[in-house]
Scaffold this active site. Structure first.
Site, mmCIF file in Angstrom:
data_model
loop_
_atom_site.group_PDB
_atom_site.id
_atom_site.type_symbol
_atom_site.label_atom_id
_atom_site.label_comp_id
_atom_site.label_asym_id
_atom_site.label_seq_id
_atom_site.Cartn_x
_atom_site.Cartn_y
_atom_site.Cartn_z
ATOM 1 N N GLU A 51 67.480 -62.272 66.220
ATOM 2 C CA GLU A 51 68.492 -61.727 65.315
ATOM 3 C C GLU A 51 69.217 -60.564 65.981
ATOM 4 O OE1 GLU A 51 68.618 -58.905 61.379
ATOM 5 O OE2 GLU A 51 66.826 -60.121 61.723
ATOM 6 N N ASP A 55 73.167 -60.856 66.821
ATOM 7 C CA ASP A 55 74.079 -59.884 66.222
ATOM 8 C C ASP A 55 75.059 -59.355 67.272
ATOM 9 O OD1 ASP A 55 74.959 -57.869 64.158
ATOM 10 O OD2 ASP A 55 74.082 -56.499 65.616
ATOM 11 N N ASN A 118 70.298 -63.262 58.429
ATOM 12 C CA ASN A 118 69.491 -62.899 59.599
ATOM 13 C C ASN A 118 69.175 -64.127 60.450
ATOM 14 O OD1 ASN A 118 69.508 -60.318 58.574
ATOM 15 N ND2 ASN A 118 67.413 -60.387 57.812
ATOM 16 N N GLU A 121 72.205 -65.167 62.510
ATOM 17 C CA GLU A 121 72.339 -64.365 63.730
ATOM 18 C C GLU A 121 71.295 -64.782 64.764
ATOM 19 O OE1 GLU A 121 74.284 -60.184 62.208
ATOM 20 O OE2 GLU A 121 72.104 -60.384 62.137
#
Length: 227
Positions: A51, A55, A118, A121
């Protein structure tokens, strides 16, 4: 949710147009920390590390795409649009459109929060590891962003972050103040936002109103770093 490797490969081929080379990162990306075996082997065998990676990759992809799509927009306007595209609520909805919720392995039926966003990502992190940046860029833009998001409509959404900052400040007994002046080029306004006399965010805008909104948005996104 349990599925075979073949089913997992079919999902990513249908949704992202990807032929998986290394399936392991995808398994991890879809493993929530609640699962009993999620902390066994390969560091932490859940999607938190992916994650973090995804991101950063998503931010870079969106920033590059918007930079070229809107060649005359200011840095502040581009930052605002990117923030709208990748905010947690939108990522949760996007993950739902992609059917990711049904693919996430959890302990029990966990609902709400940011589990879906989440995982989305984390999936981007897995694609990046397996496919490299260039292919990840193309797949996310064409199969996700352009397919499931109306960027022009999102661009025109009005988000009053200045009001949010004032409401937050009232709740937490903080003092908010803005300092505005013409930027060095003489065409934009430069705004500095202070919370309890501490500089918290600053931004440029074509008007004082826009500059204050952009600074408020930056401050809103960084409150956890200061308070």
């Amino acid at each position: 949710m349990e599925y075979t490797d073949r089913e997992l490969k079919r999902y990513f081929k249908n949704i992202f147009g990807i032929r998986i080379h290394n399936i392991e990162p995808y398994r991890i990306a879809l493993t929530h920390r609640s699962l009993p075996d999620s902390k066994k082997a390969i560091g932490k065998f859940n999607n938190e590390r992916l994650e973090y990676l995804g991101d950063a990759v998503l931010d870079t992809i969106i920033a590059d795409y918007l930079f070229h799509k809107y060649p005359i927009e200011t840095e502040g306007a581009l930052t605002q649009l990117r923030s709208k595209l990748v905010n947690r609520q939108r990522l949760n909805k996007l993950a739902s459109k992609l059917g990711l919720h049904e693919m996430i392995r959890t302990q029990g039926n966990i609902q709400g929060g940011s589990i879906d966003g989440n995982a989305f990502e984390a999936v981007i992190g897995a694609i990046y590891i397996d496919q490299g940046f260039n292919k990840t860029y193309k797949k996310i833009i064409h199969h996700v962003i352009l397919t499931h998001l109306d960027i022009e409509a999102i661009k025109n959404e009005v988000q009053d972050f200045k009001s949010k900052i004032y409401i937050w400040a009232q709740q937490h007994k903080k003092k908010i103040s803005f300092h505005n002046e013409l930027a060095e080029n003489g065409h934009l306004f430069h705004c500095q936002l202070f919370i309890d006399n501490m500089l918290t965010a600053e931004s440029d805008g074509s008007s004082i109103k826009q500059a204050e909104q952009l600074a408020s948005e930056k401050a809103w996104g960084n409150l956890h770093n200061f308070f």
